[in-house]
Write a protein that holds these residues in place. Structure first.
Motif, PDB file in Angstrom:
ATOM      1  N   VAL A  96      -7.452   1.480  -0.670  1.00  0.00           N
ATOM      2  CA  VAL A  96      -6.704   2.579  -1.292  1.00  0.00           C
ATOM      3  C   VAL A  96      -7.235   2.814  -2.704  1.00  0.00           C
ATOM      4  CG1 VAL A  96      -4.596   2.089   0.007  1.00  0.00           C
ATOM      5  CG2 VAL A  96      -4.945   1.013  -2.224  1.00  0.00           C
ATOM      6  N   ARG A  97      -6.951   3.988  -3.241  1.00  0.00           N
ATOM      7  CA  ARG A  97      -7.279   4.267  -4.643  1.00  0.00           C
ATOM      8  C   ARG A  97      -6.287   3.530  -5.530  1.00  0.00           C
ATOM      9  NH1 ARG A  97     -12.267   6.174  -4.412  1.00  0.00           N
ATOM     10  NH2 ARG A  97     -12.402   7.420  -2.511  1.00  0.00           N
ATOM     11  N   ALA A 139       0.800  -1.229   0.000  1.00  0.00           N
ATOM     12  CA  ALA A 139       0.000   0.000   0.000  1.00  0.00           C
ATOM     13  C   ALA A 139       0.833   1.279   0.000  1.00  0.00           C
ATOM     14  CB  ALA A 139      -0.935  -0.005   1.203  1.00  0.00           C
ATOM     15  N   GLU A 180      -7.004  10.678  -7.261  1.00  0.00           N
ATOM     16  CA  GLU A 180      -6.625   9.827  -6.128  1.00  0.00           C
ATOM     17  C   GLU A 180      -7.219  10.339  -4.823  1.00  0.00           C
ATOM     18  OE1 GLU A 180      -2.723   7.542  -6.225  1.00  0.00           O
ATOM     19  OE2 GLU A 180      -2.126   9.533  -6.875  1.00  0.00           O
ATOM     20  N   ARG A 207       0.279   4.643  -2.206  1.00  0.00           N
ATOM     21  CA  ARG A 207      -1.124   4.784  -2.590  1.00  0.00           C
ATOM     22  C   ARG A 207      -1.840   5.706  -1.593  1.00  0.00           C
ATOM     23  NH1 ARG A 207       0.033   3.641  -6.550  1.00  0.00           N
ATOM     24  NH2 ARG A 207      -1.216   5.494  -6.794  1.00  0.00           N
ATOM     25  N   ARG A 219      -1.686   9.932   1.485  1.00  0.00           N
ATOM     26  CA  ARG A 219      -0.751   9.111   0.716  1.00  0.00           C
ATOM     27  C   ARG A 219       0.148   8.354   1.685  1.00  0.00           C
ATOM     28  NH1 ARG A 219       0.028   9.082  -4.626  1.00  0.00           N
ATOM     29  NH2 ARG A 219      -0.874  11.145  -4.908  1.00  0.00           N
ATOM     30  N   LEU A 220       0.133   7.023   1.572  1.00  0.00           N
ATOM     31  CA  LEU A 220       0.743   6.164   2.596  1.00  0.00           C
ATOM     32  C   LEU A 220       2.262   6.129   2.486  1.00  0.00           C
ATOM     33  CD1 LEU A 220      -1.962   3.426   2.247  1.00  0.00           C
ATOM     34  CD2 LEU A 220      -1.499   4.689   4.362  1.00  0.00           C
ATOM     35  N   THR A 268      -5.198   6.519   0.825  1.00  0.00           N
ATOM     36  CA  THR A 268      -6.297   5.862   1.530  1.00  0.00           C
ATOM     37  C   THR A 268      -7.640   6.296   0.944  1.00  0.00           C
ATOM     38  OG1 THR A 268      -6.146   7.623   3.169  1.00  0.00           O
ATOM     39  CG2 THR A 268      -5.142   5.517   3.750  1.00  0.00           C
TER      40      THR A 268
END
Lengths: 633, 633
Positions: B169-170, B43, B315, B46, B150-151, B48
């Motif tokens: 996530v997107r 993830a 996103e 990406r 954004r992770l 959330t």
């Protein structure tokens, strides 16, 4: 116990890095990873291994710089508004077309009037007007990129334009992470008491990949020196850097230092950095080894401070840098002399200045790094900073985002979390960031210009009124607005099934209590309830034991450290505990009146008016939203 | 010609973006890409799609915060240096171990003295000393991350620690690039005259990938509206954004605007941004379409200004931000009213301040973006900036790197390129950056505190002496040092085989000449040689035609626009031209005396003393290194 423990020293970070580099050189670790040739399309993100020289010029020919007509400059001599020249010898060209032979200038289409087959020009054309000369962008043999340059999209495009279709770049360094520890379990397992999920390997591998490395995690190795040695040597065989996770301190099961010293060279054991102190730096079989502490913040920062520069050097590139800014410190910050102290801070722009609020500093509090907008390093030589002092912070978020952050300092309530999430979902640029310092602390922060909103639920025992008397006490003549957020139930958080049969405040003298800190609205409420009943606080076991949030109180009850604590229903639910209602109280947002109409807060007011949001809050249980968003002062 | 061209307008950038967003909403383009569930390990990077709440507390149990012994606090009451307490009821614990039942505090191993089976404690232990409470990091049900985040590595690690093993996530937005143009050839082909290699698609795809998107480039589509329409619709079928490259202007073969209007909605044609002006923004089949100009700088900036915010919105994340800094402008900068002017600048720290030197501004000069350390936007409302004015720049390199940049302004010589490359190879943090403004311009820049080094080869005709007389004229009483770099041959650059049989300066009256700009040392040399021979400059065809570098002079000869120009051998070789030697001259580095021992320049002096470097320079041809590095003043 001191006698049998290896010594963990306090080597300053830069000296530790130098010692590690020297050890790597002595052990024959390669100074750079190998160069490989790759097509330009695959080279972005990699570092050039040699200078890149242009193979051909770009443009490779003289070209029209505009849409229009190519002309002979000499033919246009004397042309002017009053004396236009009619040309029959010209060529229509579009931008980028080669300049046809014999022509030496271009007239923009907007300045040409067609008269039958002829073209009328009303200004003389200097030679080479609107012509892009051969080599305007780059000339053959020119230096395009030096060695040691991390390639970006524009770089590879420029290389390709100059006829370079393959580039010599450093291959990605390879990092192998070796998790160790009898108590460590893979992610996805439900840990038994005493077990810990291996989140460090996940994080460290991701950190390595962010730096452009490949990363691999080995199976978890038990606390056995022979097994750790074997795993480390195996990892070293195909790694440019081995990271051993945990066991880097000097406890009974901390084998990293011994294992590195036994199988290779131990360059450093212990650095003057907090969090991060028990770090191991060394080499084995001509491969650098980093022993990272098991505390997650220590592990993350250790990688950042020691592994990142080493990996950049392996690529022959400059290490990545974080942007920096100057911020005003929201509260006093003490720090130990002798250690660089890496403090995580939240940032927001209040009254035109960036304000930094320190987050919890424990090495185990990974959420402090998650919530941080910046890092503040208090150098080893300083004892800390005063409140309001201007400090240099390394930024983890952009200043634009920070400028859209609503800073709420004061009492914590779950509704603020829910609002933060809803605001972000509406507009990814909006952040609602909280710091929990209790209701009174919030009002003081508001007075000192350190936040936009102070969340408060302070009861004035004299009047039975909430918030307003305190606002006048703390903020005096300031023009302050108060907006109601919710009403909420406060009650005793007790073990599931309420085994001690508590029915209210009266029973507190016979149980172990866990209290909130001074200045917290919940503490004021307790004192009020005790006074009403004539109960002496000294009669309550645990009255002096302070926690800083509702959730921490619930956690203490859940762990069996206390039988009861005053808090909100949501906190009890979070831990599957029971709840004995005591009072319903208002929870308000206090702010400067001048901020009410500030665009920064508009999304929040809009949210509080939304029926769906109110429904979501009421569904949490223990909340009433009838007055949500009403300005009460 | 104006009549038959579609109108390219000047819509301000923010209005253009709003118009595009509105058109996308109207056309039914999805506001966000779909959410997908992925394991935490996949993830990172990406965004959330929903808030992340803690599933369990971390730590999940009360744990020892230090290596040492677990004790009952009550047993230690009264312990002090003079009255140690001997405990027999304790448990040895390591950091992270669950606190054994019955104990409520930890004493650090360093503070425990073992006496047989007992442990001596010399200080009373407050309850819960060195205990990490359950939930210290995160409490079950707490909000861990908002949607739209954004992770990063720490985020996924914290999620995993809180029992979250999968995240919503997107998915990555998908960008399809459609290159168009009859003259466009794939990378790797050797372009014929008039052909252009498709470097834009490579660059735009890489830009999209840098933003976390997937990117695909279609085959090149000829200039045919039907074929472009077909390619665009096909691309739109599986893209979240289609980028049509080139054809966005209003020339004869510019079909993008027509094609977008015909098959979908044309929201904007032309923006008030330079470079970038002829931009197309629209939609087709519920997919956003960006028509990017073919000039590479325009294409890159257009993607940055319009595509990047749109993709971030898809996103649901904040767009990435560049850090900013304040810099002093090294020279006057004119700009057209009515257009945001994106100027590429080199940056260096001179005398404690960051200095910005504008780079060439043509939309076709991609190397200006390659060499840029920052971007300066002159807003549409301004006519430019004065020299020395303080301006805001967006940074493309870190300030640390910029602080290690040696800024050389003045005459250009290839030896500086070679030195730049060698310095970088030695130490990736060292940059030698040049700006070519001629010898005299360099001395003026040095006087004004805008550079560290001025490269100069100015001949004083009165004395026959180089550099020193000019140093006194421009820098007066300042304490200035002069260090010799090389001797080099200047000569006439002529077509291969020297078809006009030139033997020296005397022949220039019968050929087409290309000159250097006023203030250039080479121009001074020409004037001196002409005066020696009594030749009137007016007798030379092309005397007034000015180029700014040796390579540009060589390019003019190579393109057949001139027969001869004075310059260095290396420039002639770059274009495969012949060279007729005229003079051997010294080329010197002028600097403030106070800078001679500055650590910034130490790597340069060390390089100039190195025999291998001198050998490399002499191998270039036309250079003598016997005095390299000698301080002549």
């Amino acid at each position: 116990m001191v006698a049998d423990s290896p010594f963990v020293s306090d080597v300053p970070a830069d000296q530790a890095l130098d010692a590690w580099r020297d050890a790597c050189a002595t052990a024959g670790c390669p100074p750079r990873v190998d160069a490989v040739r790759v097509p330009v399309g695959e080279a972005v993100g990699r570092v050039t291994a040699e200078p890149v020289w242009a193979r051909r010029s770009s443009p490779a020919f003289d070209a029209a710089g505009m849409d229009g007509i190519a002309v002979r400059a000499a033919d246009t001599v004397g042309a002017a508004e009053t004396t236009p020249v009619l040309l029959t010898d010209f060529a229509v060209v579009d931008t980028g077309d080669p300049l046809p032979d014999g022509y030496d200038g271009v007239v923009m289409r907007e300045h040409v009037h067609r008269v039958g087959d002829a073209a009328e020009v009303r200004a003389a054309v200097p030679p080479y007007q609107h012509v892009r000369s051969i080599g305007e962008d780059v000339s053959a043999s020119e230096l395009l990129l030096p060695a040691g340059h991390r390639l970006r999209p524009v770089d590879v495009a420029a290389a390709a334009a100059a006829g370079v279709v393959e580039l010599a770049v450093r291959r990605s360094p390879s990092v192998v992470i070796v998790p160790t520890g009898d108590e460590i379990r893979p992610i996805g397992t439900e840990p038994a008491p005493g077990e810990i999920v291996d989140t460090n390997s996940l994080m460290l591998a991701a950190q390595a990949r962010e730096l452009g490395c490949t990363a691999r995690v080995t199976p978890i190795v038990p606390d056995d020196p022979a097994l750790i040695t074997e795993a480390m040597r195996k990892a070293a065989a195909d790694a440019d850097l081995v990271v051993l996770v945990a066991g880097s301190s000097a406890g009974r099961d901390d084998y990293t230092a011994r294992v590195v010293a036994g199988a290779g060279t131990l360059a450093v054991h212990g650095v003057a950095v907090r969090p991060g102190h028990p770090v191991v730096l060394g080499t084995v079989d001509a491969t650098p080894v980093l022993g990272a502490p098991g505390y997650p913040v220590s592990a993350a920062l250790t990688f950042d401070i020691f592994a990142a520069p080493l990996l950049a050097a392996l690529e022959g590139a400059a290490p990545r840098e974080r942007p920096v800014a100057t911020a005003r410190l929201a509260r006093k910050l003490a720090s130990n002399i002798g250690m660089d102290d890496w403090v995580r801070v939240r940032l927001g722009r209040v009254g035109g200045e960036i304000v930094a609020t320190p987050l919890p500093r424990g090495a185990g509090v990974l959420t402090s790094l998650v919530r941080a907008d910046g890092l503040l390093v208090v150098p080893a030589g300083l004892e800390g900073h005063h409140a309001g002092e201007r400090v240099r912070v390394e930024l983890l978020r952009g200043l634009g985002e920070i400028g859209r952050t609503i800073v709420a300092i004061g009492s914590h309530d779950l509704v603020l979390d829910v609002a933060a999430s809803a605001l972000r979902a509406d507009d990814p640029l909006v952040t609602l960031a909280g710091a929990n310092v209790g209701s009174l602390g919030g009002l003081v922060a508001l007075r000192d210009g350190l936040c936009h909103l102070a969340g408060s639920h302070l009861l004035d025992p004299a009047t039975g009124e909430y918030t307003l008397p305190y606002v006048e006490r703390v903020l005096g003549d300031e023009d302050v607005a108060v907006v109601r957020l919710v009403h909420r139930d406060q009650g005793l958080i007790v073990a599931a099934g309420n085994p001690l049969g508590l029915t209210g405040i009266d029973g507190l003298t016979r149980v172990r209590y866990v209290n909130r800190q001074r200045g917290a609205g919940t503490r004021v409420l307790l004192d009020h309830e005790l006074a009403n009943r004539g109960i002496d606080p000294a009669a309550i076991d645990g009255y002096s034991r302070e926690e800083h949030t509702h959730l921490a109180v619930a956690a203490a009850v859940a762990a069996g450290r206390a039988d009861a604590g005053l808090g909100i229903l949501a906190a009890a639910r979070a831990f599957g505990l029971d709840f004995v209602p005591v009072a319903r109280e208002p929870y308000d947002l206090v702010l400067r009146a001048s901020m009410v109409d500030d665009p920064l807060l508009a999304p929040l007011w809009e949210l509080l008016a939304r029926p769906e949001f109110r429904a979501e809050v009421e569904a949490l249980g223990g909340y009433g939203c009838t007055e949500m968003g009403r300005r009460i002062r």
